[in-house]
Design an enzyme around this catalytic site. Structure first.
Site, PDB file in Angstrom:
ATOM      1  N   GLU A 216      -6.717   4.788   7.517  1.00 20.39           N
ATOM      2  CA  GLU A 216      -6.675   6.492   7.372  1.00 20.39           C
ATOM      3  C   GLU A 216      -8.074   6.877   6.600  1.00 20.39           C
ATOM      4  OE1 GLU A 216      -2.871   5.580   5.268  1.00 20.39           O
ATOM      5  OE2 GLU A 216      -1.998   5.220   7.304  1.00 20.39           O
TER       6      GLU A 216
ATOM      7  N   GLY B  68       2.110   1.949  10.860  1.00 20.16           N
ATOM      8  CA  GLY B  68       3.235   3.109  10.827  1.00 20.16           C
ATOM      9  C   GLY B  68       3.739   3.234  12.191  1.00 20.16           C
TER      10      GLY B  68
ATOM     11  N   GLU C  63      -5.988  -4.876  10.059  1.00 19.23           N
ATOM     12  CA  GLU C  63      -4.990  -4.031  10.882  1.00 19.23           C
ATOM     13  C   GLU C  63      -5.154  -3.337  11.866  1.00 19.23           C
ATOM     14  OE1 GLU C  63      -2.815  -2.693   6.759  1.00 19.23           O
ATOM     15  OE2 GLU C  63      -4.365  -1.514   6.880  1.00 19.23           O
TER      16      GLU C  63
ATOM     17  N   GLY D 194       2.680  -1.343   4.470  1.00 18.18           N
ATOM     18  CA  GLY D 194       2.899   0.379   3.862  1.00 18.18           C
ATOM     19  C   GLY D 194       4.249   0.611   3.615  1.00 18.18           C
ATOM     20  N   GLY D 195       4.736   1.068   4.635  1.00 15.04           N
ATOM     21  CA  GLY D 195       6.171   1.987   4.636  1.00 15.04           C
ATOM     22  C   GLY D 195       7.223   0.844   3.893  1.00 15.04           C
TER      23      GLY D 195
ATOM     24  N   ASN E  96       0.741  -1.159   0.013  1.00 12.96           N
ATOM     25  CA  ASN E  96      -0.036  -0.193   0.011  1.00 12.96           C
ATOM     26  C   ASN E  96       1.054   1.222  -0.087  1.00 12.96           C
ATOM     27  OD1 ASN E  96      -1.770   2.001   0.520  1.00 12.96           O
ATOM     28  ND2 ASN E  96      -2.320   1.516   2.611  1.00 12.96           N
ATOM     29  N   TRP E  97       0.866   1.871  -0.989  1.00  9.31           N
ATOM     30  CA  TRP E  97       1.712   2.949  -1.376  1.00  9.31           C
ATOM     31  C   TRP E  97       1.122   4.390  -0.823  1.00  9.31           C
ATOM     32  CZ3 TRP E  97       5.210   3.502  -6.302  1.00  9.31           C
ATOM     33  CH2 TRP E  97       6.230   2.498  -6.341  1.00  9.31           C
ATOM     34  N   LYS E  98       0.040   4.449  -0.276  1.00  8.95           N
ATOM     35  CA  LYS E  98      -0.574   5.440   0.303  1.00  8.95           C
ATOM     36  C   LYS E  98      -0.155   6.715  -0.723  1.00  8.95           C
ATOM     37  CE  LYS E  98      -0.084   3.275   4.515  1.00  8.95           C
ATOM     38  NZ  LYS E  98       0.065   3.542   6.286  1.00  8.95           N
TER      39      LYS E  98
ATOM     40  N   HIS F  92      -9.405   1.548   4.829  1.00 10.44           N
ATOM     41  CA  HIS F  92      -8.099   1.407   5.499  1.00 10.44           C
ATOM     42  C   HIS F  92      -8.398   2.363   6.374  1.00 10.44           C
ATOM     43  CE1 HIS F  92      -4.095   2.718   6.161  1.00 10.44           C
ATOM     44  NE2 HIS F  92      -3.838   1.692   5.688  1.00 10.44           N
TER      45      HIS F  92
ATOM     46  N   SER G 191       3.023  -2.348  10.350  1.00  8.02           N
ATOM     47  CA  SER G 191       4.272  -2.745  10.626  1.00  8.02           C
ATOM     48  C   SER G 191       5.231  -3.763  10.103  1.00  8.02           C
ATOM     49  CB  SER G 191       4.520  -2.104  12.076  1.00  8.02           C
ATOM     50  OG  SER G 191       4.099  -0.890  12.311  1.00  8.02           O
TER      51      SER G 191
HETATM   52  P1  PGA Z   1       2.646   0.108   7.581  1.00  3.05           P
HETATM   53  O1  PGA Z   1       1.386   0.594   6.873  1.00  3.05           O
HETATM   54  O2  PGA Z   1       3.078  -1.179   7.001  1.00  3.05           O
HETATM   55  O3  PGA Z   1       3.455   1.355   7.188  1.00  3.05           O
HETATM   56  O4  PGA Z   1       2.421   0.025   9.293  1.00  3.05           O
HETATM   57  C1  PGA Z   1       0.392  -0.612   6.826  1.00  3.05           C
HETATM   58  C2  PGA Z   1      -0.918  -0.246   6.053  1.00  3.05           C
HETATM   59  O5  PGA Z   1      -1.325   0.953   6.465  1.00  3.05           O
HETATM   60  O6  PGA Z   1      -1.651  -0.626   5.227  1.00  3.05           O
END
Ligand code: PGA
Length: 234
Positions: free
Chosen positions: A87, A160, A154, A217-218, A7-9, A85, A196
């Site tokens: 966010e 994050g 999640e 994500g990251g 997930n590149w956000k 998600h 994470s």
């Molecule tokens: P993260 O993000 O791996 O940076 O914790 C996961 C996500 O938001 O899907």
């Protein structure tokens, strides 16, 4: 076979996606690799990596300035879309009911929705983790589907943050999700863990019962970080 979804956000450009694709083309894996990227990069998939979007409108078309429909996402070449998600729940006010509508739009247009559920820190501290997860699944997942969906657990407090639940907490959450899906007639639906995930914990997390893959994500932004996660299991 595991599902490894990135997930590149709101990160990256078409050049960085090209660079990632070049890196991913060289690896050998039996896992299903998905990259969920911003709307501007949706036409970038190939045989190795399927592309997904990160959100979709709950509406079919019309006067919804700034929104992107499931039909448009499919037309751009994507195969998947993340819905619900953390966010989007936090910043856009998505509720389980909205998430379900979005998932239905995805399904109606041939996209596989990756439906996210998980508890906030407040909910965790109040002892509501299992209740939030179960209602998240029951209320966000369309029950009248042929099961062409993916669920992502999640824990919202861990996204994050460099923190993860314990292995037994992840196992408990995934067992509950698998049971709930089975009650809904959706047994066998893949359930990913997200929050994470890194190269040094991915294999351990994916060895937990009922964890069918990860949503990253990251650590999905750079091939040096993402590839070790994909190749940590086969
Ligand atoms: P993260 O993000 O791996 O940076 O914790 C996961 C996500 O938001 O899907």
């Amino acid at each position: 076979m595991k599902i490894i979804a990135g997930n590149w956000k709101m990160n990256g450009t078409r050049d960085s996606l090209d660079a990632m694709m070049c890196g991913l083309e060289k690896i050998e894996t039996n896992n299903r690799v998905i990259l969920c990227v911003p709307f501007t990069m949706l036409n970038g998939g190939n045989d190795v990596v399927a592309i997904g979007a990160q959100d979709v409108s709950a509406h079919t078309h019309g006067a919804f300035t700034g929104e992107v429909s499931a039909k448009m996402i499919a037309d751009a070449g994507a195969k998947y879309v993340i819905v619900g998600h953390s966010e989007c729940r936090q910043y856009h006010g998505d509720t389980n009911a909205t998430v379900r509508q979005k998932a239905e739009m995805a399904l109606a247009n041939g996209l596989v929705p990756i439906i996210c559920v998980g508890e906030t820190m407040d909910e965790k501290q109040a002892g509501k983790t299992m209740a939030v997860i179960e209602s998240g699944v029951r209320e966000s997942v369309p029950s009248d589907t042929d099961s062409n969906i993916i669920i992502a657990y999640e824990p919202r407090w861990a996204i994050g943050a460099g923190l993860t639940p314990t292995a037994s907490e992840i196992a408990e959450a995934h067992t509950l999700i698998a049971k709930t899906l089975s009650d809904m007639g959706l047994g066998g639906t893949p359930v990913l863990y997200g929050a994470s995930v890194k190269g040094n914990n991915a294999a351990d997390i994916m060895s937990i019962p009922n964890v069918d893959g990860v949503l990253v994500g990251g650590a999905s932004l750079k091939s040096d970080d993402f590839i070790p996660i994909i190749t940590s299991v086969n």
